[in-house]
Enzyme design. Structure first.
Site, PDB file in Angstrom:
ATOM      1  N   SER A 157       0.802  -1.226   0.000  1.00  0.00           N
ATOM      2  CA  SER A 157       0.000   0.000   0.000  1.00  0.00           C
ATOM      3  C   SER A 157       0.832   1.272   0.000  1.00  0.00           C
ATOM      4  O   SER A 157       0.318   2.358  -0.275  1.00  0.00           O
ATOM      5  CB  SER A 157      -0.962   0.007   1.197  1.00  0.00           C
ATOM      6  OG  SER A 157      -0.262   0.108   2.419  1.00  0.00           O
ATOM      7  N   LYS A 163       1.453   4.495   7.159  1.00  0.00           N
ATOM      8  CA  LYS A 163       0.563   5.275   6.294  1.00  0.00           C
ATOM      9  C   LYS A 163       1.035   6.728   6.218  1.00  0.00           C
ATOM     10  O   LYS A 163       1.889   7.165   6.983  1.00  0.00           O
ATOM     11  CB  LYS A 163      -0.878   5.251   6.825  1.00  0.00           C
ATOM     12  CG  LYS A 163      -1.534   3.880   6.856  1.00  0.00           C
ATOM     13  CD  LYS A 163      -1.816   3.355   5.457  1.00  0.00           C
ATOM     14  CE  LYS A 163      -2.460   1.969   5.502  1.00  0.00           C
ATOM     15  NZ  LYS A 163      -2.636   1.409   4.143  1.00  0.00           N
TER      16      LYS A 163
END
Length: 259
Positions: free
Chosen positions: A169, A206
């Site tokens: 991701s 993230k």
């Protein structure tokens, strides 16, 4: 992208209660030098010259760890001189050619009349996600450093820990599955910082959107994660750098010239 704490640095600075993915290193103090260097006297550093190798995790200006002691073979990423230009490419010894990771870029043939030398094999690459101190020289010898790499690359050594990234991701940010990430718990997370956070019992890596209370991926296939009032969330540190392994490491069980 999930994160698995590897070895806190020092032990009291990390997050307890997690089994290390490398149990045999549990009692060993890990430094960036341990992580990056195989043969100190044969190692030099070079800034990646462009983005032609980004599909193997090497982006423009990433710090390449180049080892002269390692024998270059087909499939190895090498730094070399080609007709007066320093290049970083995938070495195809059998077919006498140099390849980029981008299939749209032309293969470079090595003719008998070309002036070509291999200067060393790229064993690691380091990408800075948060500017700490920086590297002034585009190329330098490891043996010329007065102190270790810890002094050069870490802002707050006593508040730094290492983790292993799992997933894809964050690959457009240059963090790939299996990379080691270097996390600073003392650096303040800003809008857009790459962070490691504890989110509902899991460590995640993230991009932190503080204003909208979102955790973002760099890979557009993954949706934003809202941080709601009932979620358990804490920032465990800012990702200052990530290390990609292009050659064998007993630490991560990777093998020669994997890319």
């Amino acid at each position: 992208m999930r994160v698995y704490p590897l070895i806190p640095w020092p032990a009291h600075a990390g997050i307890s209660g997690f089994e290390s993915p490398a149990a045999e290193y549990a009692q060993r103090r890990l430094s960036i030098d341990n992580l990056l260097i195989l043969h100190p006297s044969a190692t030099f550093f070079h800034a990646a010259p462009d983005d032609s190798m980004k599909r193997v995790g090497i982006f423009d200006n990433d710090l390449l760890v180049v080892d002269r002691h390692v024998t270059p073979r087909t499939g190895c990423i090498i730094v070399g001189k080609y007709n007066g230009e320093r290049i970083c490419k995938i070495f195809d010894q059998q077919n006498k050619q140099l390849m980029s990771s981008d299939e749209n870029l032309q293969t470079i043939p090595i003719h008998d009349y070309d002036d070509f030398t291999v200067e060393g094999v790229v064993i690691r690459s380091l990408r800075q996600h948060q500017h700490i101190k920086g590297i002034v020289a585009p190329s330098f010898e490891y043996s010329h450093l007065r102190g270790g790499l810890d002094d050069l690359l870490l802002g707050h050594p006593s508040a730094t820990w290492f983790g292993i990234a799992r997933g894809d991701s964050m690959q457009d940010e240059g963090i790939f599955n299996g990379d080691v990430i270097i996390v600073d718990r003392k650096t303040l997370a800003q809008q857009g910082s790459v962070i490691v956070g504890q989110f509902n019992g899991e460590f995640v890596c993230k991009i932190f959107d503080k204003k909208r209370r979102l955790l973002l991926s760099s890979n557009e296939r993954y949706p934003a994660i809202p941080i709601r009032d009932f979620d358990t969330f804490s920032v465990e540190g800012v990702v200052t750098s990530s290390v990609r392994f292009h050659f064998k490491s007993s630490l991560l069980s990777t093998w020669p010239c994997t890319h």
